[in-house]
Design a protein around this motif. Structure first.
Motif, mmCIF file in Angstrom:
data_model
loop_
_atom_site.group_PDB
_atom_site.id
_atom_site.type_symbol
_atom_site.label_atom_id
_atom_site.label_comp_id
_atom_site.label_asym_id
_atom_site.label_seq_id
_atom_site.Cartn_x
_atom_site.Cartn_y
_atom_site.Cartn_z
ATOM 1 N N GLU A 21 0.791 -1.228 0.062
ATOM 2 C CA GLU A 21 0.165 0.149 0.094
ATOM 3 C C GLU A 21 0.859 1.333 0.039
ATOM 4 O OE1 GLU A 21 -3.575 2.234 2.795
ATOM 5 O OE2 GLU A 21 -2.656 0.174 3.274
ATOM 6 N N ALA B 26 4.029 1.716 -0.952
ATOM 7 C CA ALA B 26 4.760 1.541 -2.177
ATOM 8 C C ALA B 26 3.972 2.442 -3.233
ATOM 9 C CB ALA B 26 5.447 0.304 -2.845
ATOM 10 N N LYS B 27 2.698 1.902 -3.379
ATOM 11 C CA LYS B 27 1.581 2.365 -4.214
ATOM 12 C C LYS B 27 1.217 3.937 -3.840
ATOM 13 C CE LYS B 27 -2.713 1.338 -6.431
ATOM 14 N NZ LYS B 27 -4.115 0.643 -6.474
ATOM 15 N N LEU B 28 1.075 4.320 -2.748
ATOM 16 C CA LEU B 28 1.108 5.551 -2.436
ATOM 17 C C LEU B 28 2.013 6.600 -2.888
ATOM 18 C CD1 LEU B 28 -1.001 5.247 0.929
ATOM 19 C CD2 LEU B 28 -1.879 5.821 -1.194
ATOM 20 N N LEU B 29 3.385 6.078 -2.560
ATOM 21 C CA LEU B 29 4.680 6.674 -2.922
ATOM 22 C C LEU B 29 5.140 6.735 -4.520
ATOM 23 C CD1 LEU B 29 6.227 5.665 0.325
ATOM 24 C CD2 LEU B 29 5.976 7.868 -0.016
ATOM 25 N N ASN B 30 4.548 5.729 -5.042
ATOM 26 C CA ASN B 30 4.900 5.729 -6.626
ATOM 27 C C ASN B 30 6.352 5.192 -6.803
ATOM 28 O OD1 ASN B 30 4.111 5.644 -9.348
ATOM 29 N ND2 ASN B 30 5.139 7.641 -9.385
ATOM 30 N N MET B 31 6.517 4.161 -5.881
ATOM 31 C CA MET B 31 7.838 3.482 -6.232
ATOM 32 C C MET B 31 7.590 2.078 -6.019
ATOM 33 S SD MET B 31 9.608 4.126 -2.494
ATOM 34 C CE MET B 31 9.975 5.905 -2.533
ATOM 35 N N THR B 32 8.433 1.336 -6.330
ATOM 36 C CA THR B 32 8.545 -0.180 -6.020
ATOM 37 C C THR B 32 8.673 -0.624 -4.687
ATOM 38 O OG1 THR B 32 10.941 -0.509 -6.248
ATOM 39 C CG2 THR B 32 9.719 -0.604 -8.344
ATOM 40 N N GLU B 33 8.151 -1.869 -4.277
ATOM 41 C CA GLU B 33 8.003 -2.404 -3.183
ATOM 42 C C GLU B 33 9.691 -2.676 -2.497
ATOM 43 O OE1 GLU B 33 5.684 -5.796 -2.731
ATOM 44 O OE2 GLU B 33 3.974 -4.724 -3.817
ATOM 45 N N LEU C 187 3.220 12.583 2.840
ATOM 46 C CA LEU C 187 2.776 12.760 1.622
ATOM 47 C C LEU C 187 1.938 13.915 1.682
ATOM 48 C CD1 LEU C 187 1.148 9.152 1.124
ATOM 49 C CD2 LEU C 187 3.179 10.162 -0.013
#
Length: 64
Positions: free
Chosen positions: A7, A9-16, A53
């Motif tokens: 979750e 990683a998705k919010l941060l727009n980066m890979t896990e 964020l």
């Protein structure tokens, strides 16, 4: 409140994996990585992630 790696990683727009390495290297103020034997356990704090964020701070007030 805890947030999953997926979750966040998705919010941060980066890979896990990028997020995991950043947490292991103490690059983010919203979470931590704890090494247990040969594996890591990750903790991401929802309130601190939201603040990072640009969302609400701990008082519930907008950071706008």
């Amino acid at each position: 409140m805890r947030v999953t790696i997926q979750e966040a990683a998705k919010l941060l727009n980066m890979t896990e994996q990028c997020l995991r390495v950043g947490l292991q290297q103490d690059k983010f103020e919203f979470g931590t990585a704890i090494k247990m034997s040969n594996r890591y356990t990750y903790y991401i704090n929802r309130t601190k992630l939201d603040k990072y964020l640009g969302g609400n701070d701990e008082t519930g007030k907008s950071n706008d």
